[in-house]
Each structure stands twice: as C-alpha cells, then as structure tokens.
Motif scaffolding. Structure first.
Motif, PDB file in Angstrom:
ATOM      1  N   SER A   1       6.832  13.938  -4.101  1.00 31.77           N
ATOM      2  CA  SER A   1       6.185  13.284  -5.231  1.00 31.77           C
ATOM      3  C   SER A   1       4.685  13.564  -5.295  1.00 31.77           C
ATOM      4  O   SER A   1       3.945  12.845  -5.970  1.00 31.77           O
ATOM      5  N   ILE A   2       4.247  14.612  -4.617  1.00 34.56           N
ATOM      6  CA  ILE A   2       2.835  14.977  -4.620  1.00 34.56           C
ATOM      7  C   ILE A   2       2.665  16.251  -5.436  1.00 34.56           C
ATOM      8  O   ILE A   2       3.380  17.223  -5.234  1.00 34.56           O
ATOM      9  N   GLU A   3       1.719  16.222  -6.367  1.00 42.16           N
ATOM     10  CA  GLU A   3       1.390  17.406  -7.144  1.00 42.16           C
ATOM     11  C   GLU A   3       0.260  18.132  -6.412  1.00 42.16           C
ATOM     12  O   GLU A   3      -0.907  17.750  -6.516  1.00 42.16           O
TER      13      GLU A   3
ATOM     14  N   GLY B   1      -4.614   3.418   9.105  1.00 45.81           N
ATOM     15  CA  GLY B   1      -3.239   3.277   9.588  1.00 45.81           C
ATOM     16  C   GLY B   1      -2.192   3.394   8.502  1.00 45.81           C
ATOM     17  O   GLY B   1      -1.105   3.924   8.725  1.00 45.81           O
ATOM     18  N   CYS B   2      -2.493   2.903   7.313  1.00 48.19           N
ATOM     19  CA  CYS B   2      -1.499   2.878   6.230  1.00 48.19           C
ATOM     20  C   CYS B   2      -1.375   4.212   5.496  1.00 48.19           C
ATOM     21  O   CYS B   2      -0.278   4.596   5.084  1.00 48.19           O
TER      22      CYS B   2
ATOM     23  N   GLY C   1       5.720   9.630   3.524  1.00 47.65           N
ATOM     24  CA  GLY C   1       6.793   9.226   2.619  1.00 47.65           C
ATOM     25  C   GLY C   1       6.737   9.971   1.291  1.00 47.65           C
ATOM     26  O   GLY C   1       7.760  10.417   0.772  1.00 47.65           O
ATOM     27  N   HIS C   2       5.540  10.135   0.743  1.00 54.55           N
ATOM     28  CA  HIS C   2       5.404  10.843  -0.529  1.00 54.55           C
ATOM     29  C   HIS C   2       5.708  12.329  -0.375  1.00 54.55           C
ATOM     30  O   HIS C   2       6.285  12.935  -1.285  1.00 54.55           O
ATOM     31  N   ILE C   3       5.343  12.919   0.765  1.00 58.91           N
ATOM     32  CA  ILE C   3       5.672  14.330   1.001  1.00 58.91           C
ATOM     33  C   ILE C   3       7.178  14.500   1.100  1.00 58.91           C
ATOM     34  O   ILE C   3       7.749  15.428   0.512  1.00 58.91           O
TER      35      ILE C   3
ATOM     36  N   SER D   1       0.828  -1.210   0.000  1.00 55.64           N
ATOM     37  CA  SER D   1       0.000   0.000   0.000  1.00 55.64           C
ATOM     38  C   SER D   1       0.857   1.252   0.000  1.00 55.64           C
ATOM     39  O   SER D   1       0.513   2.250  -0.632  1.00 55.64           O
ATOM     40  N   GLY D   2       1.953   1.213   0.719  1.00 58.68           N
ATOM     41  CA  GLY D   2       2.852   2.364   0.771  1.00 58.68           C
ATOM     42  C   GLY D   2       3.429   2.722  -0.578  1.00 58.68           C
ATOM     43  O   GLY D   2       3.750   3.888  -0.843  1.00 58.68           O
ATOM     44  N   PHE D   3       3.562   1.730  -1.447  1.00 61.83           N
ATOM     45  CA  PHE D   3       4.048   1.989  -2.799  1.00 61.83           C
ATOM     46  C   PHE D   3       2.929   2.441  -3.729  1.00 61.83           C
ATOM     47  O   PHE D   3       3.179   2.760  -4.886  1.00 61.83           O
TER      48      PHE D   3
END
Length: 100
Positions: A66-68, A52-53, A60-62, A17-19
């Motif tokens: 990698s967030i638009e 939770g996930c 991690g994405h922040i 899920s994290g990916f």
C-alpha cells in the motif's frame, strides 16, 4: 493503577497509529490533558513513541503493498532539499514578533 491506564492508552494509540489515523496526536492529548505532563515534554515522549510505532506500521504497509514508492521518492528528495534552508530560516525568526 495509573501505570496500567497509561499502558492501555499507549497500546491503544499504537494500534491507531498503525492504521495511520494519528495516534500520536491522541497520545499528546492524553499526556497533557489527563496525565498532567507539560506540552513540551509530551512532544518529546511522542517522538520517542513514534520511533517504536513507525517501523511496525511501515512493515505492515509494505506487506500490504500500500505504499506508492514514486511518491515516497519525490517527498524524500523534496524534504531533504528543503529541510536545511527551512531550519535556517526558522532559526532566524524573532519569536517576540510572532506573538499575537
């Protein structure tokens, strides 16, 4: 032994899920097909699992930038504006006529 397997599946689907691959979908498949849990209950468990996930993946994405954010704003505004009308429409659909 069942508990250990369930924990391993939970950890594995959490990592997936994290990916952003859709570990929650895999979790529902495990819960319904292997663990024998009803689909409605598996969906509820998946929602709790997501709580939770999702924050861990978001952090991690922040950090990876990698967030638009412009897309996030557009999607958030659109989602908020359409959620209530869509829920009202869905509540008025006769489920008997939707069956094939």
């Amino acid at each position: 032994m069942k508990f250990i397997i369930a924990v391993i599946i939970g950890i594995a689907t959490g990592i997936i899920s994290g990916f952003g691959v859709g570990g929650g979908s895999l979790l529902i498949l495990y819960l319904t097909a292997i663990a024998g849990i009803a689909q409605y209950e598996a969906g509820g468990i998946n929602l709790l699992y997501f709580i939770g996930c999702a924050p861990a993946a978001l952090i991690g994405h922040i950090r990876n930038r990698s967030i638009e954010w412009r897309a996030v704003c557009c999607c958030t505004i659109t989602g908020v504006c359409t959620a209530i009308p869509a829920a009202m429409i869905a509540a008025n659909i006769d489920t008997e006529t939707c069956l094939l």
